[in-house]
Design a protein around this motif. Sequence first.
Motif, mmCIF file in Angstrom:
data_model
loop_
_atom_site.group_PDB
_atom_site.id
_atom_site.type_symbol
_atom_site.label_atom_id
_atom_site.label_comp_id
_atom_site.label_asym_id
_atom_site.label_seq_id
_atom_site.Cartn_x
_atom_site.Cartn_y
_atom_site.Cartn_z
ATOM 1 N N GLY A 189 0.972 -1.104 -0.024
ATOM 2 C CA GLY A 189 -0.006 -0.355 -0.078
ATOM 3 C C GLY A 189 1.072 1.239 0.287
ATOM 4 O O GLY A 189 0.583 2.128 0.545
ATOM 5 N N VAL A 190 1.494 1.098 -0.174
ATOM 6 C CA VAL A 190 2.570 2.576 -0.673
ATOM 7 C C VAL A 190 3.167 2.306 -1.590
ATOM 8 O O VAL A 190 3.821 2.054 -2.187
ATOM 9 C CB VAL A 190 4.380 2.048 0.821
ATOM 10 N N THR A 191 3.211 3.783 -2.401
ATOM 11 C CA THR A 191 3.503 3.963 -3.599
ATOM 12 C C THR A 191 5.438 4.952 -3.512
ATOM 13 O O THR A 191 4.972 6.064 -2.113
ATOM 14 C CB THR A 191 2.762 5.250 -4.770
ATOM 15 N N ALA A 192 5.537 5.395 -4.481
ATOM 16 C CA ALA A 192 6.674 5.658 -4.492
ATOM 17 C C ALA A 192 6.881 6.650 -5.783
ATOM 18 O O ALA A 192 6.449 5.634 -6.847
ATOM 19 C CB ALA A 192 8.239 5.268 -3.925
ATOM 20 N N ASN A 193 7.141 7.802 -5.963
ATOM 21 C CA ASN A 193 7.065 8.793 -7.749
ATOM 22 C C ASN A 193 8.455 9.459 -6.670
ATOM 23 O O ASN A 193 8.429 10.185 -6.350
ATOM 24 C CB ASN A 193 5.556 8.947 -7.831
ATOM 25 N N VAL A 194 8.764 9.859 -8.414
ATOM 26 C CA VAL A 194 9.245 10.872 -8.315
ATOM 27 C C VAL A 194 8.417 12.635 -9.230
ATOM 28 O O VAL A 194 7.692 11.971 -9.740
ATOM 29 C CB VAL A 194 10.851 10.645 -9.593
ATOM 30 N N VAL A 195 9.105 13.619 -9.056
ATOM 31 C CA VAL A 195 9.104 14.772 -9.324
ATOM 32 C C VAL A 195 9.882 15.330 -10.116
ATOM 33 O O VAL A 195 11.153 15.357 -9.205
ATOM 34 C CB VAL A 195 7.871 15.516 -8.470
ATOM 35 N N ALA A 196 9.502 15.956 -11.524
ATOM 36 C CA ALA A 196 11.453 15.847 -11.907
ATOM 37 C C ALA A 196 11.178 17.811 -12.552
ATOM 38 O O ALA A 196 10.847 17.727 -13.977
ATOM 39 C CB ALA A 196 11.963 15.011 -12.297
ATOM 40 N N PRO A 197 11.951 18.779 -11.154
ATOM 41 C CA PRO A 197 11.350 19.751 -11.577
ATOM 42 C C PRO A 197 11.986 20.825 -13.166
ATOM 43 O O PRO A 197 13.367 19.738 -12.898
ATOM 44 C CB PRO A 197 11.483 20.853 -10.846
ATOM 45 N N GLY A 198 11.595 21.148 -13.635
ATOM 46 C CA GLY A 198 12.644 21.980 -14.697
ATOM 47 C C GLY A 198 13.045 23.329 -14.579
ATOM 48 O O GLY A 198 13.639 23.112 -13.436
ATOM 49 N N LEU A 199 13.084 24.562 -15.162
ATOM 50 C CA LEU A 199 13.699 25.728 -14.333
ATOM 51 C C LEU A 199 12.439 26.076 -13.700
ATOM 52 O O LEU A 199 11.852 27.277 -14.449
ATOM 53 C CB LEU A 199 13.383 26.316 -15.639
ATOM 54 N N ILE A 200 12.807 26.225 -12.975
ATOM 55 C CA ILE A 200 11.867 26.680 -10.748
ATOM 56 C C ILE A 200 12.082 27.978 -10.384
ATOM 57 O O ILE A 200 13.540 28.127 -9.936
ATOM 58 C CB ILE A 200 11.826 25.867 -10.159
ATOM 59 N N ASP A 201 11.829 29.172 -10.576
ATOM 60 C CA ASP A 201 11.994 30.110 -10.072
ATOM 61 C C ASP A 201 12.355 30.415 -8.296
ATOM 62 O O ASP A 201 11.281 30.308 -7.643
ATOM 63 C CB ASP A 201 11.330 31.211 -10.229
ATOM 64 N N THR A 202 13.820 30.157 -7.902
ATOM 65 C CA THR A 202 13.868 29.651 -6.721
ATOM 66 C C THR A 202 15.201 30.303 -6.157
ATOM 67 O O THR A 202 16.393 30.971 -7.177
ATOM 68 C CB THR A 202 13.093 28.325 -6.420
ATOM 69 N N ASP A 203 15.534 30.262 -5.178
ATOM 70 C CA ASP A 203 17.406 30.648 -5.151
ATOM 71 C C ASP A 203 18.236 30.197 -5.400
ATOM 72 O O ASP A 203 19.121 30.579 -6.579
ATOM 73 C CB ASP A 203 17.473 30.718 -2.955
ATOM 74 N N MET A 204 17.263 28.932 -5.846
ATOM 75 C CA MET A 204 18.905 28.105 -6.911
ATOM 76 C C MET A 204 19.214 28.028 -8.165
ATOM 77 O O MET A 204 20.109 28.825 -8.447
ATOM 78 C CB MET A 204 18.524 26.399 -6.194
ATOM 79 N N THR A 205 18.437 28.975 -8.529
ATOM 80 C CA THR A 205 17.884 29.653 -10.070
ATOM 81 C C THR A 205 18.313 30.970 -10.183
ATOM 82 O O THR A 205 18.865 31.572 -10.937
ATOM 83 C CB THR A 205 16.709 28.825 -10.529
ATOM 84 N N ARG A 206 17.558 31.593 -9.168
ATOM 85 C CA ARG A 206 18.941 32.717 -8.554
ATOM 86 C C ARG A 206 20.222 32.503 -9.003
ATOM 87 O O ARG A 206 20.615 33.890 -9.177
ATOM 88 C CB ARG A 206 17.838 33.066 -8.028
ATOM 89 N N ALA A 207 20.709 31.844 -8.804
ATOM 90 C CA ALA A 207 22.385 31.604 -7.993
ATOM 91 C C ALA A 207 22.512 31.642 -10.312
ATOM 92 O O ALA A 207 24.501 31.982 -9.731
ATOM 93 C CB ALA A 207 23.023 30.943 -7.024
ATOM 94 N N LEU A 208 21.728 30.947 -11.117
ATOM 95 C CA LEU A 208 22.189 31.749 -12.109
ATOM 96 C C LEU A 208 23.122 32.704 -12.920
ATOM 97 O O LEU A 208 23.600 32.811 -13.662
ATOM 98 C CB LEU A 208 21.668 30.757 -13.246
ATOM 99 N N GLY A 209 22.552 33.352 -12.541
ATOM 100 C CA GLY A 209 21.985 34.960 -12.839
ATOM 101 C C GLY A 209 21.285 34.848 -14.094
ATOM 102 O O GLY A 209 20.832 34.222 -14.462
ATOM 103 N N SER A 210 21.129 36.470 -14.393
ATOM 104 C CA SER A 210 20.271 36.652 -15.218
ATOM 105 C C SER A 210 20.685 35.725 -16.347
ATOM 106 O O SER A 210 19.451 35.083 -17.022
ATOM 107 C CB SER A 210 19.943 38.218 -15.926
#
Length: 246
Positions: A176-197
């Motif tokens: 009764g346990v499921t396991a799935n992956v969510v794979a985001p693309g380019l999302i507006d967060t601190d992590m991608t702000r570090a890429l610069g404009s």
Amino acid sequence: MTKIIDRVTIVTGASRGIGRAVAEQLAEAGCMVVAAARAQHAEETVATILASGGRAELASLDVTEPDAVRNLVSDVVKRLGRIDVLVANAGIARDQLLLRLQRKDWDDVLATNLTAVFTCVQAVLRPMIRQRFGRIITISSVVGQMGNAGQASYAASKAGLIGFTKAVAKEVASRGVTANVVAPGLIDTDMTRALGSEGRDNWQSLVPLGRMGTPADVAHAVRFLASDEASYITGQVVGVNGGMYM
Ligand SMILES: NC(=O)c1ccc[n+]([C@@H]2O[C@H](COP(=O)([O-])OP(=O)(O)OC[C@H]3O[C@@H](n4cnc5c(N)ncnc54)[C@H](OP(=O)(O)O)[C@@H]3O)[C@@H](O)[C@H]2O)c1
């Protein structure tokens, strides 16, 4: 909106970005959310949830410390009676071309993005199997599916998560346990702000839908996978990437 009443949920990396949006949406859907990040970083997330009438508590957790992970899970199960949903979201990037990549950066990325997810999933598995219900959702990346120059360690960790999650899905499907992956693309967060404009613009040009994603875009997919409506979905990779990879 998908309602997921009364599920006890742990979200790692809930202090900002995608993890914060996931924590807030799951709380809005009716879950009790344990919002985990290092030190007291998820304090604001918890305050926002409580202020809007949701249920949440703060957990100070470094996911790379296995004892701390196991203690948190056993404490949650002892006090709240169960653990229904794990969203293994905490992650880091240490981008560098391979020829310059330091072993320490490789190790740090693998420790946080892959080994810590193993620790978290292993810790919740026994109680989930015992209660014959569980939803495990790992947060990979489009980079784990298509690779990216300068991100060998990150890509390896995120591709590893996909294989890991599929293996777990097969091991526990009958319980009764499921396991799935969510794979985001380019999302507006601190992590991608570090890429610069310039870096962000380059990435954005690869997105057929023509815009960056928001943390809420990712949280919608997570909320669905955590819901009863997703009970026949396991071992899948759900891309939230504006069509960047298809
Ligand atoms: N943004 C994107 O475009 C994108 C795309 C694909 C995949 N992702 C993945 O989505 C997830 C969230 O990314 P994001 O963009 O929201 O990143 P972010 O804004 O940089 O937030 C990262 C989160 O991870 C937590 N974290 C990092 N190391 C931790 C540790 N050792 N223990 C506990 N928590 C830790 C941080 O908490 P602290 O407050 O403790 O630092 C923070 O809450 C990551 O797994 C990332 O790889 C992001």
